[in-house]
Design a protein around this motif. Structure first.
Motif, PDB file in Angstrom:
ATOM      1  N   ALA A   1      53.256  48.342  55.194  1.00 52.17           N
ATOM      2  CA  ALA A   1      52.654  47.192  54.441  1.00 52.17           C
ATOM      3  C   ALA A   1      51.667  46.671  55.001  1.00 52.17           C
ATOM      4  O   ALA A   1      50.605  46.167  54.239  1.00 52.17           O
ATOM      5  N   PHE A   2      51.815  46.150  56.424  1.00 50.40           N
ATOM      6  CA  PHE A   2      50.894  45.534  57.281  1.00 50.40           C
ATOM      7  C   PHE A   2      49.548  46.260  57.254  1.00 50.40           C
ATOM      8  O   PHE A   2      48.374  45.688  57.252  1.00 50.40           O
ATOM      9  N   ALA A   3      49.689  47.589  57.670  1.00 49.12           N
ATOM     10  CA  ALA A   3      48.763  48.487  57.826  1.00 49.12           C
ATOM     11  C   ALA A   3      47.743  48.561  56.527  1.00 49.12           C
ATOM     12  O   ALA A   3      46.578  48.569  56.413  1.00 49.12           O
ATOM     13  N   ASP A   4      48.496  48.793  55.607  1.00 47.09           N
ATOM     14  CA  ASP A   4      47.819  48.974  54.118  1.00 47.09           C
ATOM     15  C   ASP A   4      47.174  47.658  54.000  1.00 47.09           C
ATOM     16  O   ASP A   4      45.970  47.614  53.205  1.00 47.09           O
ATOM     17  N   ALA A   5      47.563  46.574  54.278  1.00 47.30           N
ATOM     18  CA  ALA A   5      47.071  45.271  53.611  1.00 47.30           C
ATOM     19  C   ALA A   5      45.729  44.971  54.409  1.00 47.30           C
ATOM     20  O   ALA A   5      44.779  44.287  53.862  1.00 47.30           O
ATOM     21  N   ILE A   6      45.510  45.387  55.633  1.00 54.27           N
ATOM     22  CA  ILE A   6      44.440  45.428  56.424  1.00 54.27           C
ATOM     23  C   ILE A   6      43.393  46.311  55.546  1.00 54.27           C
ATOM     24  O   ILE A   6      42.208  46.039  55.204  1.00 54.27           O
ATOM     25  N   VAL A   7      43.640  47.711  55.453  1.00 55.57           N
ATOM     26  CA  VAL A   7      42.970  48.579  54.731  1.00 55.57           C
ATOM     27  C   VAL A   7      42.430  48.208  53.387  1.00 55.57           C
ATOM     28  O   VAL A   7      41.063  48.320  53.109  1.00 55.57           O
ATOM     29  N   ASP A   8      43.192  47.598  52.699  1.00 57.49           N
ATOM     30  CA  ASP A   8      43.159  47.231  51.137  1.00 57.49           C
ATOM     31  C   ASP A   8      42.282  45.993  51.474  1.00 57.49           C
ATOM     32  O   ASP A   8      41.322  45.905  50.289  1.00 57.49           O
ATOM     33  N   ALA A   9      42.537  45.000  52.054  1.00 62.08           N
ATOM     34  CA  ALA A   9      41.698  43.698  52.032  1.00 62.08           C
ATOM     35  C   ALA A   9      40.179  44.216  52.361  1.00 62.08           C
ATOM     36  O   ALA A   9      39.315  43.717  51.802  1.00 62.08           O
ATOM     37  N   LYS A  10      40.204  44.927  53.353  1.00 61.33           N
ATOM     38  CA  LYS A  10      38.647  45.480  53.886  1.00 61.33           C
ATOM     39  C   LYS A  10      37.930  46.178  52.739  1.00 61.33           C
ATOM     40  O   LYS A  10      36.763  45.965  52.483  1.00 61.33           O
ATOM     41  N   ARG A  11      38.737  46.974  52.045  1.00 56.49           N
ATOM     42  CA  ARG A  11      37.958  47.885  51.009  1.00 56.49           C
ATOM     43  C   ARG A  11      37.848  47.109  49.613  1.00 56.49           C
ATOM     44  O   ARG A  11      36.818  47.104  49.026  1.00 56.49           O
ATOM     45  N   SER A  12      38.856  46.283  49.396  1.00 54.42           N
ATOM     46  CA  SER A  12      38.447  45.594  47.961  1.00 54.42           C
ATOM     47  C   SER A  12      37.870  44.280  47.959  1.00 54.42           C
ATOM     48  O   SER A  12      37.673  43.846  46.916  1.00 54.42           O
ATOM     49  N   VAL A  13      38.075  43.475  48.930  1.00 56.00           N
ATOM     50  CA  VAL A  13      37.267  42.168  48.977  1.00 56.00           C
ATOM     51  C   VAL A  13      35.866  42.357  49.277  1.00 56.00           C
ATOM     52  O   VAL A  13      35.329  42.965  50.186  1.00 56.00           O
ATOM     53  N   THR A  14      34.967  41.853  48.158  1.00 51.56           N
ATOM     54  CA  THR A  14      33.426  41.738  48.252  1.00 51.56           C
ATOM     55  C   THR A  14      32.860  40.319  48.347  1.00 51.56           C
ATOM     56  O   THR A  14      33.879  39.376  47.969  1.00 51.56           O
ATOM     57  N   CYS A  15      31.587  40.211  48.186  1.00 46.89           N
ATOM     58  CA  CYS A  15      31.231  38.750  48.228  1.00 46.89           C
ATOM     59  C   CYS A  15      30.595  38.773  46.620  1.00 46.89           C
ATOM     60  O   CYS A  15      30.259  39.686  45.887  1.00 46.89           O
ATOM     61  N   CYS A  16      31.113  37.525  46.114  1.00 47.00           N
ATOM     62  CA  CYS A  16      30.673  37.429  44.649  1.00 47.00           C
ATOM     63  C   CYS A  16      28.999  37.589  44.760  1.00 47.00           C
ATOM     64  O   CYS A  16      28.500  36.996  45.334  1.00 47.00           O
ATOM     65  N   PRO A  17      28.573  38.177  43.639  1.00 46.82           N
ATOM     66  CA  PRO A  17      27.171  38.145  43.667  1.00 46.82           C
ATOM     67  C   PRO A  17      26.327  36.879  43.271  1.00 46.82           C
ATOM     68  O   PRO A  17      24.979  36.876  43.693  1.00 46.82           O
ATOM     69  N   VAL A  18      26.912  36.008  42.942  1.00 47.77           N
ATOM     70  CA  VAL A  18      26.522  34.685  42.536  1.00 47.77           C
ATOM     71  C   VAL A  18      26.545  33.785  43.785  1.00 47.77           C
ATOM     72  O   VAL A  18      25.452  33.152  44.551  1.00 47.77           O
ATOM     73  N   CYS A  19      27.898  33.423  44.149  1.00 45.32           N
ATOM     74  CA  CYS A  19      28.098  32.197  44.945  1.00 45.32           C
ATOM     75  C   CYS A  19      28.536  32.882  46.443  1.00 45.32           C
ATOM     76  O   CYS A  19      28.426  31.854  47.206  1.00 45.32           O
ATOM     77  N   ARG A  20      28.738  34.235  46.547  1.00 41.39           N
ATOM     78  CA  ARG A  20      28.984  34.992  47.796  1.00 41.39           C
ATOM     79  C   ARG A  20      30.236  34.520  48.416  1.00 41.39           C
ATOM     80  O   ARG A  20      30.477  34.770  49.576  1.00 41.39           O
ATOM     81  N   ASN A  21      31.002  33.862  47.641  1.00 38.71           N
ATOM     82  CA  ASN A  21      32.459  33.667  48.134  1.00 38.71           C
ATOM     83  C   ASN A  21      33.156  34.890  48.234  1.00 38.71           C
ATOM     84  O   ASN A  21      32.680  35.802  47.277  1.00 38.71           O
ATOM     85  N   PHE A  22      34.362  35.164  48.820  1.00 39.19           N
ATOM     86  CA  PHE A  22      34.766  36.490  48.662  1.00 39.19           C
ATOM     87  C   PHE A  22      35.956  36.492  47.355  1.00 39.19           C
ATOM     88  O   PHE A  22      36.099  35.699  46.774  1.00 39.19           O
ATOM     89  N   THR A  23      35.757  37.890  46.984  1.00 34.89           N
ATOM     90  CA  THR A  23      36.322  37.902  45.486  1.00 34.89           C
ATOM     91  C   THR A  23      36.897  39.584  45.573  1.00 34.89           C
ATOM     92  O   THR A  23      36.525  40.310  46.220  1.00 34.89           O
ATOM     93  N   ALA A  24      37.984  39.807  44.620  1.00 35.98           N
ATOM     94  CA  ALA A  24      38.405  41.083  44.777  1.00 35.98           C
ATOM     95  C   ALA A  24      37.685  41.913  43.920  1.00 35.98           C
ATOM     96  O   ALA A  24      37.995  42.810  42.990  1.00 35.98           O
ATOM     97  N   GLY A  25      36.245  41.882  43.647  1.00 35.09           N
ATOM     98  CA  GLY A  25      35.358  42.469  42.654  1.00 35.09           C
ATOM     99  C   GLY A  25      34.683  41.846  41.680  1.00 35.09           C
ATOM    100  O   GLY A  25      35.676  41.016  41.226  1.00 35.09           O
ATOM    101  N   GLY A  26      33.416  41.937  41.338  1.00 34.56           N
ATOM    102  CA  GLY A  26      32.819  41.407  40.619  1.00 34.56           C
ATOM    103  C   GLY A  26      32.494  39.726  40.732  1.00 34.56           C
ATOM    104  O   GLY A  26      32.572  39.466  41.947  1.00 34.56           O
ATOM    105  N   LEU A  27      32.600  38.973  39.718  1.00 35.08           N
ATOM    106  CA  LEU A  27      32.365  37.609  39.948  1.00 35.08           C
ATOM    107  C   LEU A  27      33.387  36.978  40.499  1.00 35.08           C
ATOM    108  O   LEU A  27      34.628  37.491  40.092  1.00 35.08           O
TER     109      LEU A  27
END
Lengths: 199, 199
Positions: free
Chosen positions: B43-69
């Motif tokens: 679960a620890f290993a998956d949390a690393i890979v998952d966070a790295k893959r699914s967390v992106t920057c909000c296209p408007v404010c550049r805060n971290f987000t799990a996709g989209g705004l």
């Protein structure tokens, strides 16, 4: 804490579960990992899974190994007539660093601790007795930590070894009383090995 | 360090690369992870890979987000006429905790720091100017850390915002000079937001 996206929050929680890592540190570590290049984050995750999958206990001394006998048990250069009994695999590394010892080891994976519900049966004591019973062992060095629990564990095992024809010794108190073996410096450990005494 | 099996050694090295984690701590953490049940280590290993893959920057404010705004940019309840400019996503969480602010954010992902080779082009300054140029923004609150680099970054951005018809303010010095926004307590941050001044 609902200000971070869920996957990041989960990573922060994972780090926060590690010993000695508080909430702020967990955030700092999670953000650091998030800032790593994709392949480095992946390497970190792989290292966890890989270590968990491939690291086992040596069937003889119970030290960690990457499968089969550990390098120390497998080496013909090590003196099989001496067994150094330690609580933790990290203590093997500590004694090895002193460069004073050429025998083999036995890792208990803990100490007797009624407070933490750890009894003799939870430790690798029986495999140690079996090793000694098989013969060829002249000396068993008790190298548990010089604190109450380490001392009690050493006494307990020394008593179990009484019926066998082996010398049972204890590391000299060159190691600071109440301290931890893992943090001892090389010179102190060397003095402690030299000055070991009958028990 | 050749006393541990290679996969364990690699895990220790991975932990030792994290900021603020020394050699002994890295060992302690690696051994702890090795002692976890299989599924928890996974679960620890998956949390690393998952966070790295699914967390992106909000296209408007550049805060971290799990996709989209991000949730704040997507919320119609937040006041779009105010933008709070911070250096780091953790600072968004800090300001949110003060419960004093209902506007939107802009995350720079760093501060101007010639010592660390970070120039204005390495930060999300251009997207901020574009947001302001689009109109509808009445006030930009500079909420970078109250240290030299945070101050310089705020001054630099304030100058760039001069041509636009917006009020540019700076957090009041309720926050201790030389400190870090991330570690400010809620009450201090609330005072700082209330006392913000023209710049």
């Amino acid at each position: 804490m609902e200000y971070f996206p869920a996957p990041l929050e989960r990573l922060v929680e994972q780090f926060a579960r590690l010993p000695g890592i508080g909430g702020k540190s967990a955030q700092r570590l999670a953000f650091y990992v998030l800032g790593l290049p994709e392949e480095e984050a992946r390497a970190f995750a792989d290292a966890i899974v890989d270590a968990k999958r491939s690291v086992t206990c040596c069937p003889v001394c119970r030290n960690f190994t990457a499968g089969g006998l550990c390098p120390i048990c497998a080496s013909p250069k090590r003196d099989g007539s001496m067994i150094c009994v330690v609580a933790d695999p990290r203590d093997v590394a500590a004694v090895e660093r002193s460069r004073e010892y050429n025998g083999r080891y036995h890792v208990l994976h803990g100490v007797i601790s009624p407070m933490n519900h750890v009894g003799p049966d939870d430790l690798a004591i029986k495999p140690l007795l079996e090793r000694v019973a098989e013969g060829g062992v002249a000396e068993v060095i008790m190298a548990t930590n010089p604190d109450t629990e380490g001392e009690a564990t050493a006494m307990y095992i020394a008593r179990l070894l009484k019926p066998f024809d082996v010398r049972v010794t204890r590391l000299a108190y060159g190691i600071p009383v109440g301290g931890h073996l893992e943090f001892a410096d090389d010179a102190t450990l060397m003095r402690a090995l030299e000055g070991r005494r009958e028990m």
